[in-house]
Design a protein around this motif. Structure first.
Motif, PDB file in Angstrom:
ATOM      1  N   PHE A 122      29.910 -11.750 -22.119  1.00 13.79           N
ATOM      2  CA  PHE A 122      29.318 -10.430 -22.329  1.00 13.79           C
ATOM      3  C   PHE A 122      28.436 -10.029 -21.145  1.00 13.79           C
ATOM      4  N   ALA A 123      28.705  -8.851 -20.611  1.00 13.47           N
ATOM      5  CA  ALA A 123      27.947  -8.276 -19.489  1.00 13.47           C
ATOM      6  C   ALA A 123      28.059  -9.158 -18.238  1.00 13.47           C
ATOM      7  N   SER A 124      26.986  -9.243 -17.445  1.00 11.15           N
ATOM      8  CA  SER A 124      27.083  -9.858 -16.120  1.00 11.15           C
ATOM      9  C   SER A 124      26.972 -11.381 -16.169  1.00 11.15           C
ATOM     10  N   SER A 140      30.421 -20.526 -18.889  1.00  6.76           N
ATOM     11  CA  SER A 140      29.931 -19.348 -18.168  1.00  6.76           C
ATOM     12  C   SER A 140      28.416 -19.317 -18.271  1.00  6.76           C
ATOM     13  N   LEU A 141      27.798 -18.690 -17.278  1.00 10.14           N
ATOM     14  CA  LEU A 141      26.339 -18.564 -17.228  1.00 10.14           C
ATOM     15  C   LEU A 141      26.002 -17.093 -17.033  1.00 10.14           C
ATOM     16  N   HIS A 142      24.881 -16.672 -17.634  1.00 11.72           N
ATOM     17  CA  HIS A 142      24.503 -15.258 -17.624  1.00 11.72           C
ATOM     18  C   HIS A 142      23.771 -14.839 -16.353  1.00 11.72           C
ATOM     19  N   ASP A 143      24.034 -13.610 -15.961  1.00 11.86           N
ATOM     20  CA  ASP A 143      23.302 -12.971 -14.866  1.00 11.86           C
ATOM     21  C   ASP A 143      23.290 -13.865 -13.621  1.00 11.86           C
ATOM     22  N   VAL A 161      31.923 -12.540 -12.479  1.00 12.53           N
ATOM     23  CA  VAL A 161      32.399 -11.509 -13.416  1.00 12.53           C
ATOM     24  C   VAL A 161      31.398 -10.360 -13.556  1.00 12.53           C
ATOM     25  N   TRP A 162      30.471 -10.241 -12.606  1.00 13.07           N
ATOM     26  CA  TRP A 162      29.657  -9.016 -12.545  1.00 13.07           C
ATOM     27  C   TRP A 162      30.605  -7.852 -12.230  1.00 13.07           C
ATOM     28  N   GLU A 163      30.298  -6.685 -12.759  1.00 16.95           N
ATOM     29  CA  GLU A 163      31.156  -5.525 -12.549  1.00 16.95           C
ATOM     30  C   GLU A 163      31.379  -5.227 -11.059  1.00 16.95           C
ATOM     31  N   HIS A 164      30.346  -5.485 -10.227  1.00 17.94           N
ATOM     32  CA  HIS A 164      30.486  -5.171  -8.796  1.00 17.94           C
ATOM     33  C   HIS A 164      31.565  -6.038  -8.120  1.00 17.94           C
ATOM     34  N   ALA A 165      31.984  -7.127  -8.793  1.00 14.77           N
ATOM     35  CA  ALA A 165      33.010  -8.004  -8.216  1.00 14.77           C
ATOM     36  C   ALA A 165      34.399  -7.382  -8.290  1.00 14.77           C
TER      37      ALA A 165
END
Ligand code: MN3
Length: 207
Positions: A122-124, A140-143, A161-165
């Motif tokens: 979920f999210a970044s 997975s790890l957050h932020d 998996v940040w959106e900017h990727a």
């Protein structure tokens, strides 16, 4: 001394449509660079000038200095991510192939698990293949969170998996980005090297 933006280990147009030169221009040239600049501003104020990147990350984590932790950890995470990618398709071999077969059944099953982990995060954040104890594990790890501050997780490879990727090439379609990168661009040789447990050192640098 100050932290530097590491060069990409390939030309920015090396991946064709899988990851465009424009993505690298922004992701490496602007996002990653901003983390470097901000860390160089914050680390001296925290009394950490001259420390290595991993030392700064761990010190910021212990002190609860979120600004410095987020920026310094993102320098390391991105430096590790660029090395986790290769424009020349590779397949796992040797010890890594044996471990993948033992712990996941097949490379296809591992790639599927990474895709599910990355798409479901979920999210970044970041999807990781790590060595935990004597087992390979997908997590997975957050932020900006990073294996650098999780002593039990030895990093083998990562996917941002940040959106900017992926937004420039895939818009909101994170699963399509993951499918392309996981199947065509994973640097399995880098993951195999990191089976020595020294992955943290491969994205570290002296401040
Ligand atoms: Mn990123």
């Amino acid at each position: 001394m100050a932290f530097v933006l590491p060069d990409l280990p390939y030309a920015p147009d090396a991946f064709g449509a899988t990851l465009s030169a424009e993505t690298f221009e922004y992701h490496h040239g602007k996002h990653h660079k901003a983390y470097v600049d901000k860390t160089n501003e914050l680390a001296p104020k925290a009394g950490l000038e001259g420390k290595s990147l991993s030392e700064v990350i761990r010190a910021a984590h212990e002190k609860g200095d979120k600004g410095l932790f987020n920026n310094s950890a993102q320098i390391w995470n991105h430096s590790f991510y660029w090395q986790s990618l290769t424009p020349k398709a590779q397949q796992p071999s040797g010890e890594l192939a044996d471990r993948i077969a033992a712990d996941f059944g097949s490379v296809e099953a591992l790639v599927k698990k990474l895709a599910e982990e990355g798409a479901g995060h979920f999210a970044s954040g970041w999807a990781w293949l790590v060595l935990e104890g004597d087992k390979l594990k997908v997590t997975s790890l957050h932020d900006a969170d990073t294996p650098v501050v999780h002593a039990g997780l030895k990093p083998l490879l990562t996917v941002d998996v940040w959106e900017h990727a992926y937004y420039i090439d895939y818009r909101n379609a994170r699963p399509k980005y993951l499918e392309a990168v996981l199947n065509q661009a994973l640097a399995w040789d880098f993951a195999a090297t990191n089976l020595d447990g020294k992955g943290v050192s491969r994205a570290d640098q002296q401040g």
